[in-house]
Design a protein around this motif. Sequence first.
Motif, PDB file in Angstrom:
ATOM      1  N   SER A 185     109.138 -10.761 140.684  1.00  0.00           N
ATOM      2  CA  SER A 185     108.621 -11.539 139.574  1.00  0.00           C
ATOM      3  C   SER A 185     109.064 -11.779 138.510  1.00  0.00           C
ATOM      4  O   SER A 185     110.185 -11.786 138.402  1.00  0.00           O
ATOM      5  N   GLN A 186     108.658 -11.707 137.182  1.00  0.00           N
ATOM      6  CA  GLN A 186     109.527 -12.048 135.594  1.00  0.00           C
ATOM      7  C   GLN A 186     110.301 -10.724 135.856  1.00  0.00           C
ATOM      8  O   GLN A 186     109.869 -10.278 135.830  1.00  0.00           O
ATOM      9  N   VAL A 187     110.849 -11.255 134.531  1.00  0.00           N
ATOM     10  CA  VAL A 187     112.330  -9.640 134.612  1.00  0.00           C
ATOM     11  C   VAL A 187     112.739 -10.610 132.423  1.00  0.00           C
ATOM     12  O   VAL A 187     113.072 -11.167 131.930  1.00  0.00           O
ATOM     13  N   PRO A 188     111.392  -9.426 131.496  1.00  0.00           N
ATOM     14  CA  PRO A 188     111.990  -9.650 130.298  1.00  0.00           C
ATOM     15  C   PRO A 188     112.946  -8.900 130.134  1.00  0.00           C
ATOM     16  O   PRO A 188     113.659  -8.331 130.552  1.00  0.00           O
ATOM     17  N   ASP A 189     113.813  -9.759 129.042  1.00  0.00           N
ATOM     18  CA  ASP A 189     115.329  -9.374 128.651  1.00  0.00           C
ATOM     19  C   ASP A 189     115.080  -7.339 128.069  1.00  0.00           C
ATOM     20  O   ASP A 189     115.645  -6.352 128.947  1.00  0.00           O
ATOM     21  N   VAL A 190     113.735  -7.131 128.059  1.00  0.00           N
ATOM     22  CA  VAL A 190     113.825  -6.146 127.465  1.00  0.00           C
ATOM     23  C   VAL A 190     111.600  -5.115 127.706  1.00  0.00           C
ATOM     24  O   VAL A 190     111.404  -6.265 127.281  1.00  0.00           O
ATOM     25  N   SER A 191     111.134  -4.643 128.771  1.00  0.00           N
ATOM     26  CA  SER A 191     110.622  -4.086 128.810  1.00  0.00           C
ATOM     27  C   SER A 191     110.141  -3.361 128.317  1.00  0.00           C
ATOM     28  O   SER A 191     110.883  -2.070 128.962  1.00  0.00           O
ATOM     29  N   LEU A 192     109.114  -2.576 127.480  1.00  0.00           N
ATOM     30  CA  LEU A 192     108.556  -1.196 127.429  1.00  0.00           C
ATOM     31  C   LEU A 192     107.191  -0.814 128.005  1.00  0.00           C
ATOM     32  O   LEU A 192     106.350  -1.239 128.630  1.00  0.00           O
ATOM     33  N   HIS A 200     123.698 -12.285 123.524  1.00  0.00           N
ATOM     34  CA  HIS A 200     122.100 -12.126 123.861  1.00  0.00           C
ATOM     35  C   HIS A 200     122.017 -10.966 124.650  1.00  0.00           C
ATOM     36  O   HIS A 200     121.550 -10.029 123.858  1.00  0.00           O
ATOM     37  N   GLN A 201     123.116 -10.174 125.336  1.00  0.00           N
ATOM     38  CA  GLN A 201     122.837  -9.155 125.897  1.00  0.00           C
ATOM     39  C   GLN A 201     123.624  -8.207 125.553  1.00  0.00           C
ATOM     40  O   GLN A 201     123.016  -7.020 125.428  1.00  0.00           O
ATOM     41  N   GLU A 237     116.178  -6.009 131.268  1.00  0.00           N
ATOM     42  CA  GLU A 237     116.116  -6.413 132.693  1.00  0.00           C
ATOM     43  C   GLU A 237     115.429  -6.194 133.586  1.00  0.00           C
ATOM     44  O   GLU A 237     116.252  -6.294 134.940  1.00  0.00           O
ATOM     45  N   THR A 238     114.081  -5.788 133.763  1.00  0.00           N
ATOM     46  CA  THR A 238     113.646  -4.506 134.768  1.00  0.00           C
ATOM     47  C   THR A 238     112.144  -5.572 135.333  1.00  0.00           C
ATOM     48  O   THR A 238     111.406  -5.903 134.862  1.00  0.00           O
ATOM     49  N   MET A 239     112.128  -5.612 136.276  1.00  0.00           N
ATOM     50  CA  MET A 239     111.041  -6.835 137.165  1.00  0.00           C
ATOM     51  C   MET A 239     110.090  -6.298 136.465  1.00  0.00           C
ATOM     52  O   MET A 239     109.469  -5.135 136.316  1.00  0.00           O
ATOM     53  N   ILE A 282     106.585  -6.663 125.729  1.00  0.00           N
ATOM     54  CA  ILE A 282     107.985  -7.408 126.566  1.00  0.00           C
ATOM     55  C   ILE A 282     109.288  -8.100 124.858  1.00  0.00           C
ATOM     56  O   ILE A 282     108.628  -7.953 124.109  1.00  0.00           O
ATOM     57  N   ILE A 283     110.206  -7.988 125.734  1.00  0.00           N
ATOM     58  CA  ILE A 283     110.853  -8.809 124.350  1.00  0.00           C
ATOM     59  C   ILE A 283     112.097 -10.072 124.783  1.00  0.00           C
ATOM     60  O   ILE A 283     112.544  -9.441 126.646  1.00  0.00           O
TER      61      ILE A 283
END
Length: 148
Positions: free
Chosen positions: A61-68, A24-25, A52-54, A79-80
């Motif tokens: 708040s939600q923390v997607p694995d990758v945020s653009l 996953h990482q 992994e940014t709020m 988001i991904i």
Amino acid sequence: MYFPTAIEPSLIAEDLGIWAPIDHQRVISLLTIGLGVLYHREKAIFLEPLPETMLDEGKASQVPDVSLRDNPTAQTPIIIEVCHTNGLKGDLRKVIRLIDEDDYGIREGFVYDYRTSKWLRYRFGDGGLTTESSFSEILQLDLNQFLV
């Protein structure tokens, strides 16, 4: 030093718990590196990839694995989520909910199943219907290129 005895049940219920197997990482890292080169070095994309940014720094708040993130507008258009097959339905529901609620300006969301190497895309206005695609219309690039 304080060591909590257990994870707060409310954190798990809010999808704020941590689930970080190596595979996953690794996918998060590859996506962040590939997109990061395009953003930071080549200046070829306008969204900054953040792992992994709020979504909202003002509250939990939600923390997607990758945020653009679009820094000038303080929005997160893409988001991904990365998952394995057992977590696919839950991550897909999370992505659809975040996009449909329209609280963060998310317009395109992806879920990548690293066990099957399949991508699903959901866009704002798709009415709950996903497509099997890793192509971002916003960035005009195929996200899967960073994983092969």
